[in-house]
Write an enzyme that holds these catalytic residues in place. Structure first.
Site, PDB file in Angstrom:
ATOM      1  N   SER A 222      36.440  31.422  37.944  1.00 55.24           N
ATOM      2  CA  SER A 222      35.232  30.614  38.065  1.00 55.24           C
ATOM      3  C   SER A 222      35.249  29.393  37.170  1.00 55.24           C
ATOM      4  CB  SER A 222      34.002  31.468  37.724  1.00 55.24           C
ATOM      5  OG  SER A 222      34.122  32.025  36.428  1.00 55.24           O
TER       6      SER A 222
ATOM      7  N   HIS B 226      37.026  30.647  44.811  1.00 58.11           N
ATOM      8  CA  HIS B 226      35.957  31.194  43.967  1.00 58.11           C
ATOM      9  C   HIS B 226      34.803  31.682  44.820  1.00 58.11           C
ATOM     10  CE1 HIS B 226      32.567  30.378  40.859  1.00 58.11           C
ATOM     11  NE2 HIS B 226      32.921  31.652  40.850  1.00 58.11           N
TER      12      HIS B 226
ATOM     13  N   GLU C  82      33.883  28.348  46.724  1.00 59.11           N
ATOM     14  CA  GLU C  82      34.439  27.098  46.180  1.00 59.11           C
ATOM     15  C   GLU C  82      35.946  27.130  46.370  1.00 59.11           C
ATOM     16  OE1 GLU C  82      32.342  24.930  42.489  1.00 59.11           O
ATOM     17  OE2 GLU C  82      32.971  26.970  42.031  1.00 59.11           O
TER      18      GLU C  82
ATOM     19  N   ASN D 214      29.779  26.393  38.205  1.00 64.36           N
ATOM     20  CA  ASN D 214      29.543  26.775  36.817  1.00 64.36           C
ATOM     21  C   ASN D 214      29.371  25.585  35.881  1.00 64.36           C
ATOM     22  OD1 ASN D 214      29.361  29.625  36.802  1.00 64.36           O
ATOM     23  ND2 ASN D 214      31.543  29.727  37.257  1.00 64.36           N
TER      24      ASN D 214
END
Length: 296
Positions: free
Chosen positions: A118, A139, A151, A189
């Site tokens: 991540s 991800h 992702e 993130n």
């Protein structure tokens, strides 16, 4: 791609294995721990039972899904016939680099190697292999069987062919793939973790309590879950690791983790998985408020 290998049977790994298997792929689920594999398969079974209860799948579809999954503790056996390997081990750079060195040696040269990281650099991971053009970030969001986003992160050397193949594959899983570039935290993130960190700082400075902060974000910003409860579900240790990756990568103090987060992780308060974080999960899955006292 027909044969998929998932490395790691934890929260993300078993969810990824579940989604591939439910969509007709043959999945080898690999973990060094037999107990972790048993726990991962039990979680998949429980999640499938929930889907049956909601009339989203049938009993036969559950059986087919479980029949598509083989659990293994031997990495070589798990990857030798794989078209795609998805690594979902702990968010630890040293561990991931070791895994990818081994994968590069043990898997066929045609095999695409993906990581569910991540935050960690895809380029750095790819650099320990002899096939950087076939290394990519994939991800998934947690919980994997429910969340639509994936992702797709291109490393410096990731080829167009590899990217297109993984984008297409994600769509076959019923997901919405979104291509992003390889910078610390990627997109999800890079935006989410500073918000969680700021919520922790708000608590740390006594502006409001745990439930008050989460209530403001849920009712005021229409978030389905408050940032502190979300941090508990992600894992406070994972949140700390991601923030450290971004802080090291950007050298910007705005990504420095809150001292409260550091102290909680040091004390073993990781959230749901440890039974206690910003909320107490020790007696039931229902979150109960924890009172914090701060020394002046």
């Amino acid at each position: 791609m027909k044969n998929i290998t998932v490395i790691g049977a934890g929260t993300m790994g078993n969810g990824i294995a579940h989604v591939f298997a439910q969509n007709g792929f043959k999945v080898d689920l690999v973990d060094v721990s037999e107990a972790a594999l048993e726990k991962g398969l039990a979680t998949i079974t429980k999640n499938l039972d929930r889907m049956i209860a909601k009339e989203r799948i049938t009993e036969s579809e559950k059986s087919e899904t479980l029949g598509n999954i083989t659990s293994l503790t031997n990495l070589k056996s798990g990857v030798e016939n794989s078209d795609l390997v998805v690594e979902a081990a702990t968010e630890n750079i040293d561990l991931k680099l070791k895994i990818f060195k081994d994968l590069d040696t043990l898997s066929d040269t045609r095999t695409i190697l993906a990581t569910n990281t991540s935050s960690i650099s895809i380029t750095q991971i790819a650099a320990v292999t002899k096939r950087p053009e076939k290394v990519i970030g994939m991800h998934f969001m947690n919980p994997v069987p429910i969340m639509k986003l994936v992702e797709i992160i291109r490393g410096y050397s990731t080829s167009d062919e590899t990217t297109e193949a993984i984008m297409d594959l994600s769509e076959k899983l019923g997901k919405t793939p979104t291509e992003v570039n390889d910078y610390p935290g990627f997109v999800a993130n890079r935006i989410l973790m500073p918000m969680i960190n700021e919520a922790i700082e708000t608590l740390h400075h006594g502006v409001a309590g745990v439930m008050e902060i989460d209530t403001v974000m849920k009712l005021g910003m229409a978030h389905p879950m408050g940032p502190l409860q979300l941090a508990d579900f992600i894992g406070l240790d994972v949140c700390l690791s991601i923030l450290n990756v971004m802080y090291d990568g950007f050298k910007n103090p705005k990504y420095a983790p809150s001292p409260l987060l550091v102290n909680m992780v040091t004390a073993g308060k990781f959230g749901v998985k440890s039974g206690e974080g910003f909320y107490d999960y020790s007696e039931s899955r229902k979150a109960e408020k924890i009172s914090f006292q701060f020394k002046k």
